[in-house]
Scaffold this motif. Structure first.
Motif, PDB file in Angstrom:
ATOM      1  N   PHE A  74     -21.831  24.147 -18.477  1.00  0.00           N
ATOM      2  CA  PHE A  74     -21.945  23.597 -17.127  1.00  0.00           C
ATOM      3  C   PHE A  74     -22.811  24.480 -16.232  1.00  0.00           C
ATOM      4  O   PHE A  74     -23.641  23.977 -15.463  1.00  0.00           O
ATOM      5  CB  PHE A  74     -20.575  23.372 -16.490  1.00  0.00           C
ATOM      6  N   LEU A  75     -22.646  25.792 -16.330  1.00  0.00           N
ATOM      7  CA  LEU A  75     -23.462  26.692 -15.512  1.00  0.00           C
ATOM      8  C   LEU A  75     -24.939  26.616 -15.882  1.00  0.00           C
ATOM      9  O   LEU A  75     -25.810  26.547 -15.007  1.00  0.00           O
ATOM     10  CB  LEU A  75     -22.948  28.125 -15.631  1.00  0.00           C
ATOM     11  N   VAL A  76     -25.211  26.613 -17.175  1.00  0.00           N
ATOM     12  CA  VAL A  76     -26.602  26.475 -17.621  1.00  0.00           C
ATOM     13  C   VAL A  76     -27.158  25.131 -17.159  1.00  0.00           C
ATOM     14  O   VAL A  76     -28.304  25.036 -16.708  1.00  0.00           O
ATOM     15  CB  VAL A  76     -26.714  26.642 -19.154  1.00  0.00           C
ATOM     16  N   GLY A  77     -26.337  24.100 -17.249  1.00  0.00           N
ATOM     17  CA  GLY A  77     -26.759  22.772 -16.818  1.00  0.00           C
ATOM     18  C   GLY A  77     -27.023  22.688 -15.329  1.00  0.00           C
ATOM     19  O   GLY A  77     -28.003  22.074 -14.892  1.00  0.00           O
ATOM     20  N   ILE A  78     -26.160  23.301 -14.532  1.00  0.00           N
ATOM     21  CA  ILE A  78     -26.369  23.314 -13.082  1.00  0.00           C
ATOM     22  C   ILE A  78     -27.681  24.023 -12.753  1.00  0.00           C
ATOM     23  O   ILE A  78     -28.481  23.539 -11.950  1.00  0.00           O
ATOM     24  CB  ILE A  78     -25.174  23.969 -12.352  1.00  0.00           C
ATOM     25  N   ILE A  79     -27.900  25.147 -13.407  1.00  0.00           N
ATOM     26  CA  ILE A  79     -29.136  25.891 -13.158  1.00  0.00           C
ATOM     27  C   ILE A  79     -30.342  25.098 -13.656  1.00  0.00           C
ATOM     28  O   ILE A  79     -31.335  24.930 -12.939  1.00  0.00           O
ATOM     29  CB  ILE A  79     -29.072  27.288 -13.807  1.00  0.00           C
ATOM     30  N   GLY A  80     -30.247  24.584 -14.882  1.00  0.00           N
ATOM     31  CA  GLY A  80     -31.384  23.867 -15.449  1.00  0.00           C
ATOM     32  C   GLY A  80     -31.658  22.542 -14.782  1.00  0.00           C
ATOM     33  O   GLY A  80     -32.802  22.221 -14.470  1.00  0.00           O
ATOM     34  N   PHE A  81     -30.615  21.761 -14.534  1.00  0.00           N
ATOM     35  CA  PHE A  81     -30.811  20.421 -13.987  1.00  0.00           C
ATOM     36  C   PHE A  81     -30.901  20.445 -12.464  1.00  0.00           C
ATOM     37  O   PHE A  81     -31.935  20.117 -11.890  1.00  0.00           O
ATOM     38  CB  PHE A  81     -29.690  19.478 -14.454  1.00  0.00           C
ATOM     39  N   SER A  82     -29.819  20.837 -11.817  1.00  0.00           N
ATOM     40  CA  SER A  82     -29.803  20.774 -10.357  1.00  0.00           C
ATOM     41  C   SER A  82     -30.851  21.694  -9.732  1.00  0.00           C
ATOM     42  O   SER A  82     -31.574  21.284  -8.822  1.00  0.00           O
ATOM     43  CB  SER A  82     -28.414  21.113  -9.815  1.00  0.00           C
ATOM     44  N   ALA A  83     -30.940  22.921 -10.208  1.00  0.00           N
ATOM     45  CA  ALA A  83     -31.901  23.855  -9.610  1.00  0.00           C
ATOM     46  C   ALA A  83     -33.334  23.361  -9.788  1.00  0.00           C
ATOM     47  O   ALA A  83     -34.155  23.506  -8.876  1.00  0.00           O
ATOM     48  CB  ALA A  83     -31.730  25.251 -10.191  1.00  0.00           C
ATOM     49  N   SER A  84     -33.624  22.771 -10.942  1.00  0.00           N
ATOM     50  CA  SER A  84     -34.993  22.265 -11.128  1.00  0.00           C
ATOM     51  C   SER A  84     -35.266  21.064 -10.216  1.00  0.00           C
ATOM     52  O   SER A  84     -36.387  20.895  -9.738  1.00  0.00           O
ATOM     53  CB  SER A  84     -35.252  21.913 -12.600  1.00  0.00           C
ATOM     54  N   LEU A  85     -34.245  20.241  -9.957  1.00  0.00           N
ATOM     55  CA  LEU A  85     -34.426  19.142  -9.010  1.00  0.00           C
ATOM     56  C   LEU A  85     -34.595  19.658  -7.580  1.00  0.00           C
ATOM     57  O   LEU A  85     -35.419  19.127  -6.818  1.00  0.00           O
ATOM     58  CB  LEU A  85     -33.262  18.154  -9.076  1.00  0.00           C
ATOM     59  N   TYR A  86     -33.817  20.681  -7.216  1.00  0.00           N
ATOM     60  CA  TYR A  86     -34.003  21.299  -5.900  1.00  0.00           C
ATOM     61  C   TYR A  86     -35.456  21.773  -5.773  1.00  0.00           C
ATOM     62  O   TYR A  86     -36.115  21.530  -4.765  1.00  0.00           O
ATOM     63  CB  TYR A  86     -33.083  22.512  -5.707  1.00  0.00           C
ATOM     64  N   TRP A  87     -35.925  22.468  -6.787  1.00  0.00           N
ATOM     65  CA  TRP A  87     -37.279  23.008  -6.783  1.00  0.00           C
ATOM     66  C   TRP A  87     -38.323  21.897  -6.623  1.00  0.00           C
ATOM     67  O   TRP A  87     -39.215  21.992  -5.786  1.00  0.00           O
ATOM     68  CB  TRP A  87     -37.527  23.792  -8.074  1.00  0.00           C
ATOM     69  N   ARG A  88     -38.199  20.854  -7.452  1.00  0.00           N
ATOM     70  CA  ARG A  88     -39.161  19.746  -7.400  1.00  0.00           C
ATOM     71  C   ARG A  88     -39.118  19.027  -6.056  1.00  0.00           C
ATOM     72  O   ARG A  88     -40.151  18.591  -5.550  1.00  0.00           O
ATOM     73  CB  ARG A  88     -38.900  18.766  -8.537  1.00  0.00           C
ATOM     74  N   ALA A  89     -37.922  18.892  -5.477  1.00  0.00           N
ATOM     75  CA  ALA A  89     -37.800  18.222  -4.180  1.00  0.00           C
ATOM     76  C   ALA A  89     -38.518  19.013  -3.093  1.00  0.00           C
ATOM     77  O   ALA A  89     -39.185  18.439  -2.239  1.00  0.00           O
ATOM     78  CB  ALA A  89     -36.327  18.040  -3.815  1.00  0.00           C
ATOM     79  N   ILE A  90     -38.383  20.325  -3.142  1.00  0.00           N
ATOM     80  CA  ILE A  90     -38.965  21.173  -2.102  1.00  0.00           C
ATOM     81  C   ILE A  90     -40.457  21.425  -2.341  1.00  0.00           C
ATOM     82  O   ILE A  90     -41.265  21.353  -1.417  1.00  0.00           O
ATOM     83  CB  ILE A  90     -38.193  22.518  -2.017  1.00  0.00           C
ATOM     84  N   MET A  91     -40.818  21.688  -3.600  1.00  0.00           N
ATOM     85  CA  MET A  91     -42.188  22.095  -3.910  1.00  0.00           C
ATOM     86  C   MET A  91     -43.114  20.935  -4.263  1.00  0.00           C
ATOM     87  O   MET A  91     -44.323  21.102  -4.262  1.00  0.00           O
ATOM     88  CB  MET A  91     -42.182  23.114  -5.053  1.00  0.00           C
ATOM     89  N   GLY A  92     -42.539  19.788  -4.607  1.00  0.00           N
ATOM     90  CA  GLY A  92     -43.358  18.616  -4.895  1.00  0.00           C
ATOM     91  C   GLY A  92     -43.473  18.301  -6.378  1.00  0.00           C
ATOM     92  O   GLY A  92     -43.127  19.122  -7.230  1.00  0.00           O
ATOM     93  N   PRO A  93     -43.958  17.095  -6.690  1.00  0.00           N
ATOM     94  CA  PRO A  93     -44.100  16.666  -8.079  1.00  0.00           C
ATOM     95  C   PRO A  93     -45.032  17.596  -8.854  1.00  0.00           C
ATOM     96  O   PRO A  93     -46.027  18.093  -8.319  1.00  0.00           O
ATOM     97  CB  PRO A  93     -44.715  15.270  -7.979  1.00  0.00           C
ATOM     98  N   GLY A  94     -44.691  17.838 -10.090  1.00  0.00           N
ATOM     99  CA  GLY A  94     -45.520  18.687 -10.941  1.00  0.00           C
ATOM    100  C   GLY A  94     -45.369  20.171 -10.687  1.00  0.00           C
ATOM    101  O   GLY A  94     -46.032  20.984 -11.325  1.00  0.00           O
ATOM    102  N   SER A  95     -44.500  20.550  -9.751  1.00  0.00           N
ATOM    103  CA  SER A  95     -44.386  21.964  -9.376  1.00  0.00           C
ATOM    104  C   SER A  95     -43.702  22.826 -10.443  1.00  0.00           C
ATOM    105  O   SER A  95     -43.799  24.048 -10.386  1.00  0.00           O
ATOM    106  CB  SER A  95     -43.647  22.105  -8.046  1.00  0.00           C
ATOM    107  N   LEU A  96     -43.048  22.200 -11.401  1.00  0.00           N
ATOM    108  CA  LEU A  96     -42.444  22.981 -12.487  1.00  0.00           C
ATOM    109  C   LEU A  96     -43.487  23.394 -13.525  1.00  0.00           C
ATOM    110  O   LEU A  96     -43.229  24.279 -14.334  1.00  0.00           O
ATOM    111  CB  LEU A  96     -41.319  22.191 -13.167  1.00  0.00           C
ATOM    112  N   GLY A  97     -44.639  22.750 -13.478  1.00  0.00           N
ATOM    113  CA  GLY A  97     -45.721  23.104 -14.395  1.00  0.00           C
ATOM    114  C   GLY A  97     -45.284  23.052 -15.842  1.00  0.00           C
ATOM    115  O   GLY A  97     -44.691  22.071 -16.285  1.00  0.00           O
TER     116      GLY A  97
END
Length: 129
Positions: A74-97
């Motif tokens: 669950f912790l890995v999932g929260i970091i991988g899923f939710s944190a990456s969505l937070y990042w994409r929402a703030i930084m924009g599409p394609g920001s995960l590179g």
């Protein structure tokens, strides 16, 4: 992991998710689908905080191995899923590179957490018969 550590981790995640929700509501402005992504990240974060709390309960039922596995997933999932969505929402599409794979790996980890929780609950039930 001991049940009290898992529960404390769930509570800390509740603090973090509430902070992100407040920041998202009051301090950020989103473009395009950013607001929807941010809300999805919040929703998944909160749901899996409850799953972490359920892992703590499972540990109290004598299934610390399954509780620990579930909590880690669950912790890995929260970091991988939710944190990456937070990042994409703030930084924009394609920001995960080149790290675009983090979101689905996080989702699979959340699924593995639910499976671990289910298996641990079934094992606890068998041992209590």
């Amino acid at each position: 992991m001991r049940p009290n550590i898992i529960l404390a981790t769930a509570a800390l995640n509740g603090f973090i998710a509430t902070g992100f929700a407040a920041i998202g509501s009051h301090a950020l402005s989103f473009e395009g689908k950013g607001s929807d992504l941010f809300q999805q990240a919040i929703d998944f974060h909160y749901v899996h905080i409850l799953a972490l709390a359920a892992c703590a309960m499972l540990g109290r039922w004598g299934q610390q191995k399954w509780a620990t596995r579930g909590a880690i997933f669950f912790l890995v999932g929260i970091i991988g899923f939710s944190a990456s969505l937070y990042w994409r929402a703030i930084m924009g599409p394609g920001s995960l590179g080149s790290f675009h794979w983090i979101t689905p790996i996080g989702g699979l980890s959340l699924m593995a957490g639910w499976l671990s929780l289910a298996l641990g609950a079934l094992k606890a039930q068998q041992e209590n018969l």
